[in-house]
Design a protein around this motif. Structure first.
Motif, PDB file in Angstrom:
ATOM      1  N   VAL A 132       0.858  -1.184   0.000  1.00  0.00           N
ATOM      2  CA  VAL A 132       0.000   0.000   0.000  1.00  0.00           C
ATOM      3  C   VAL A 132       0.893   1.233   0.000  1.00  0.00           C
ATOM      4  CG1 VAL A 132      -1.863   1.232   1.152  1.00  0.00           C
ATOM      5  CG2 VAL A 132      -1.709  -1.267   1.349  1.00  0.00           C
ATOM      6  N   GLY A 133       0.681   2.104  -0.974  1.00  0.00           N
ATOM      7  CA  GLY A 133       1.475   3.323  -1.064  1.00  0.00           C
ATOM      8  C   GLY A 133       0.769   4.507  -0.421  1.00  0.00           C
ATOM      9  N   PHE A 134       1.521   5.307   0.329  1.00  0.00           N
ATOM     10  CA  PHE A 134       1.011   6.557   0.902  1.00  0.00           C
ATOM     11  C   PHE A 134       1.953   7.684   0.500  1.00  0.00           C
ATOM     12  CE2 PHE A 134      -0.898   3.479   3.789  1.00  0.00           C
ATOM     13  CZ  PHE A 134      -2.184   3.987   3.966  1.00  0.00           C
ATOM     14  N   THR A 168      -2.073   5.933  -2.433  1.00  0.00           N
ATOM     15  CA  THR A 168      -1.909   5.778  -3.884  1.00  0.00           C
ATOM     16  C   THR A 168      -2.330   4.352  -4.247  1.00  0.00           C
ATOM     17  OG1 THR A 168       0.444   5.236  -3.561  1.00  0.00           O
ATOM     18  CG2 THR A 168      -0.104   7.539  -3.985  1.00  0.00           C
ATOM     19  N   ALA A 169      -1.463   3.599  -4.905  1.00  0.00           N
ATOM     20  CA  ALA A 169      -1.848   2.259  -5.355  1.00  0.00           C
ATOM     21  C   ALA A 169      -1.843   1.245  -4.224  1.00  0.00           C
ATOM     22  CB  ALA A 169      -0.904   1.801  -6.466  1.00  0.00           C
ATOM     23  N   VAL A 170      -2.780   0.312  -4.300  1.00  0.00           N
ATOM     24  CA  VAL A 170      -2.819  -0.846  -3.395  1.00  0.00           C
ATOM     25  C   VAL A 170      -2.682  -2.091  -4.265  1.00  0.00           C
ATOM     26  CG1 VAL A 170      -4.156  -2.129  -1.696  1.00  0.00           C
ATOM     27  CG2 VAL A 170      -4.327   0.375  -1.790  1.00  0.00           C
ATOM     28  N   LYS A 171      -1.687  -2.914  -3.950  1.00  0.00           N
ATOM     29  CA  LYS A 171      -1.419  -4.096  -4.769  1.00  0.00           C
ATOM     30  C   LYS A 171      -1.357  -5.352  -3.916  1.00  0.00           C
ATOM     31  CE  LYS A 171       1.169  -1.795  -8.474  1.00  0.00           C
ATOM     32  NZ  LYS A 171       2.436  -1.822  -9.267  1.00  0.00           N
ATOM     33  N   VAL A 172      -1.795  -6.446  -4.505  1.00  0.00           N
ATOM     34  CA  VAL A 172      -1.597  -7.774  -3.934  1.00  0.00           C
ATOM     35  C   VAL A 172      -0.769  -8.542  -4.946  1.00  0.00           C
ATOM     36  CG1 VAL A 172      -2.661  -9.879  -3.097  1.00  0.00           C
ATOM     37  CG2 VAL A 172      -3.788  -7.683  -2.693  1.00  0.00           C
ATOM     38  N   GLY A 173       0.488  -8.755  -4.604  1.00  0.00           N
ATOM     39  CA  GLY A 173       1.395  -9.307  -5.609  1.00  0.00           C
ATOM     40  C   GLY A 173       1.563  -8.289  -6.729  1.00  0.00           C
ATOM     41  N   GLU A 174       1.253  -8.702  -7.950  1.00  0.00           N
ATOM     42  CA  GLU A 174       1.351  -7.805  -9.105  1.00  0.00           C
ATOM     43  C   GLU A 174       0.015  -7.195  -9.481  1.00  0.00           C
ATOM     44  OE1 GLU A 174       4.188  -6.914 -10.484  1.00  0.00           O
ATOM     45  OE2 GLU A 174       5.231  -8.172  -9.010  1.00  0.00           O
ATOM     46  N   ARG A 175      -1.056  -7.560  -8.782  1.00  0.00           N
ATOM     47  CA  ARG A 175      -2.390  -7.092  -9.141  1.00  0.00           C
ATOM     48  C   ARG A 175      -2.764  -5.847  -8.333  1.00  0.00           C
ATOM     49  NH1 ARG A 175      -6.609 -11.963  -9.165  1.00  0.00           N
ATOM     50  NH2 ARG A 175      -7.831 -10.239 -10.067  1.00  0.00           N
ATOM     51  N   THR A 176      -3.323  -4.862  -9.028  1.00  0.00           N
ATOM     52  CA  THR A 176      -3.753  -3.622  -8.381  1.00  0.00           C
ATOM     53  C   THR A 176      -5.188  -3.771  -7.889  1.00  0.00           C
ATOM     54  OG1 THR A 176      -2.309  -2.282  -9.794  1.00  0.00           O
ATOM     55  CG2 THR A 176      -4.131  -1.153  -8.700  1.00  0.00           C
ATOM     56  N   PRO A 219      -8.786  -2.402  -6.925  1.00  0.00           N
ATOM     57  CA  PRO A 219      -9.612  -1.230  -7.285  1.00  0.00           C
ATOM     58  C   PRO A 219      -9.788  -0.288  -6.089  1.00  0.00           C
ATOM     59  CG  PRO A 219     -10.599  -3.252  -8.113  1.00  0.00           C
ATOM     60  CD  PRO A 219      -9.468  -3.659  -7.219  1.00  0.00           C
ATOM     61  N   ASP A 220      -9.889   1.011  -6.382  1.00  0.00           N
ATOM     62  CA  ASP A 220      -9.988   2.020  -5.329  1.00  0.00           C
ATOM     63  C   ASP A 220     -11.176   1.777  -4.401  1.00  0.00           C
ATOM     64  OD1 ASP A 220      -7.742   3.279  -6.245  1.00  0.00           O
ATOM     65  OD2 ASP A 220      -8.809   4.811  -7.392  1.00  0.00           O
ATOM     66  N   ALA A 221     -12.326   1.398  -4.961  1.00  0.00           N
ATOM     67  CA  ALA A 221     -13.509   1.189  -4.136  1.00  0.00           C
ATOM     68  C   ALA A 221     -13.285   0.073  -3.121  1.00  0.00           C
ATOM     69  CB  ALA A 221     -14.722   0.878  -5.012  1.00  0.00           C
ATOM     70  N   LEU A 222     -12.669  -1.014  -3.566  1.00  0.00           N
ATOM     71  CA  LEU A 222     -12.399  -2.131  -2.669  1.00  0.00           C
ATOM     72  C   LEU A 222     -11.333  -1.736  -1.642  1.00  0.00           C
ATOM     73  CD1 LEU A 222     -12.761  -5.025  -1.772  1.00  0.00           C
ATOM     74  CD2 LEU A 222     -11.137  -5.730  -3.573  1.00  0.00           C
ATOM     75  N   ALA A 223     -10.315  -0.980  -2.065  1.00  0.00           N
ATOM     76  CA  ALA A 223      -9.270  -0.532  -1.144  1.00  0.00           C
ATOM     77  C   ALA A 223      -9.860   0.361  -0.055  1.00  0.00           C
ATOM     78  CB  ALA A 223      -8.185   0.220  -1.910  1.00  0.00           C
ATOM     79  N   ALA A 224     -10.830   1.212  -0.440  1.00  0.00           N
ATOM     80  CA  ALA A 224     -11.469   2.083   0.538  1.00  0.00           C
ATOM     81  C   ALA A 224     -12.258   1.267   1.560  1.00  0.00           C
ATOM     82  CB  ALA A 224     -12.375   3.085  -0.155  1.00  0.00           C
ATOM     83  N   GLY A 267     -10.353   2.006   4.679  1.00  0.00           N
ATOM     84  CA  GLY A 267     -10.946   3.272   5.073  1.00  0.00           C
ATOM     85  C   GLY A 267     -10.731   4.342   4.024  1.00  0.00           C
ATOM     86  N   GLU A 268     -11.392   5.467   4.247  1.00  0.00           N
ATOM     87  CA  GLU A 268     -11.311   6.547   3.275  1.00  0.00           C
ATOM     88  C   GLU A 268      -9.934   7.213   3.302  1.00  0.00           C
ATOM     89  OE1 GLU A 268     -13.540   7.253   1.018  1.00  0.00           O
ATOM     90  OE2 GLU A 268     -14.861   5.675   1.764  1.00  0.00           O
ATOM     91  N   THR A 269      -9.582   7.814   2.205  1.00  0.00           N
ATOM     92  CA  THR A 269      -8.346   8.558   2.075  1.00  0.00           C
ATOM     93  C   THR A 269      -8.708   9.998   1.704  1.00  0.00           C
ATOM     94  OG1 THR A 269      -6.185   8.581   0.994  1.00  0.00           O
ATOM     95  CG2 THR A 269      -8.041   7.981  -0.378  1.00  0.00           C
ATOM     96  N   PRO A 270      -7.917  10.986   2.077  1.00  0.00           N
ATOM     97  CA  PRO A 270      -6.639  10.873   2.784  1.00  0.00           C
ATOM     98  C   PRO A 270      -6.819  10.854   4.306  1.00  0.00           C
ATOM     99  CG  PRO A 270      -7.014  13.139   2.199  1.00  0.00           C
ATOM    100  CD  PRO A 270      -8.200  12.361   1.661  1.00  0.00           C
ATOM    101  N   GLN A 271      -5.760  10.428   4.983  1.00  0.00           N
ATOM    102  CA  GLN A 271      -5.668  10.550   6.430  1.00  0.00           C
ATOM    103  C   GLN A 271      -4.862  11.813   6.730  1.00  0.00           C
ATOM    104  OE1 GLN A 271      -7.056   8.412   8.580  1.00  0.00           O
ATOM    105  NE2 GLN A 271      -7.805   7.003   7.017  1.00  0.00           N
TER     106      GLN A 271
END
Length: 241
Positions: free
Chosen positions: A166-168, A182-190, A192-197, A201-205
């Motif tokens: 997870v990038g901040f 920024t991007a959230v990845k599992v292995g090489e897969r990114t 989606p923003d909705a699922l990451a939220a 939780g919501e961004t930004p902190q």
């Protein structure tokens, strides 16, 4: 002639003894002055550090520059005070290493006046991991943080074998720090923003930095090879002792 030589030799011996006595006395005075200066320096450092240590929850080293402390105490002011410490608590951050410089510190009736202040605070290693855990509410569990100065991001590695990344991107926002995910990845897969939220939780902190002591305000923020560096400055102010 022999008596004259003996008299001159005697006077020379007395003169040498007198010089030795004078040098010994001067040495004793200098040694006593050195001890007094060391005691005064330690006491002044303890008095200045005591209040700050209670606020920051760590032990601090205090320096007064090359001018003798006894001279500065006599005139009631310190031209430069330097403070440094490790593992301090700073708002929601813990484990902060800091270095501060205070210019023209003057004793007043009920405290100290300071003409100018500069502070550099750094977070690295476990301190960064604690900060991320605070920002995400512990959603990532035990995590390691890798700073990336090239992108200006803090990359958090969590999950099995650290496969979740997870990038901040930290940046100054008004009078605080905003951590934009920024991007959230599992292995090489990114992810989606909705699922990451939903997961994180919501961004930004945001971290509020208003109302800091000595009138400090954030000036620069940078991701470095070792972690996150925050520089703050403060102008003329008065604090209670």
């Amino acid at each position: 002639m022999t008596l004259f030589r003996r008299g001159r030799a005697a006077r020379a011996g007395v003169s040498r003894r007198a010089r030795l006595v004078a040098l010994s006395a001067a040495g004793a005075v200098l040694a006593a002055g050195g001890v007094a200066e060391a005691v005064a320096r330690d006491r002044a450092a303890d008095r200045l550090a005591d209040r700050m240590e209670r606020r920051l929850h760590t032990t601090l080293d205090v320096g007064f520059g090359p001018t003798p402390v006894m001279v500065q105490l006599a005139r009631g002011s310190f031209s430069r005070v330097e403070v440094s410490g490790q593992g301090a608590t700073f708002r929601r951050f813990t484990g902060v290493d800091l270095h501060a410089e205070l210019d023209d510190v003057v004793r007043t009736g009920d405290g100290l006046s300071v003409a100018d202040t500069r502070v550099s605070a750094e977070l690295a290693g476990a301190a960064l991991a604690d900060a991320v855990a605070s920002m995400t509410g512990g959603a990532l569990g035990a995590a390691a943080v890798t700073p990336d100065p090239g992108t200006g991001e803090l990359v958090v590695h969590a999950g099995p074998a650290g496969r979740i990344a997870v990038g901040f991107r930290p940046e100054l926002h008004e009078r605080g720090i905003r951590f934009e995910r920024t991007a959230v990845k599992v292995g090489e897969r990114t992810v989606p923003d909705a699922l990451a939220a939903q997961l994180l939780g919501e961004t930004p902190q945001e971290l509020d930095l208003t109302g800091l002591p000595l009138g400090l305000e954030p000036e620069r923020l940078a991701v470095t090879a070792s972690g996150l560096r925050l520089e703050l400055t403060g102008g003329s102010t008065t604090v209670k002792a």
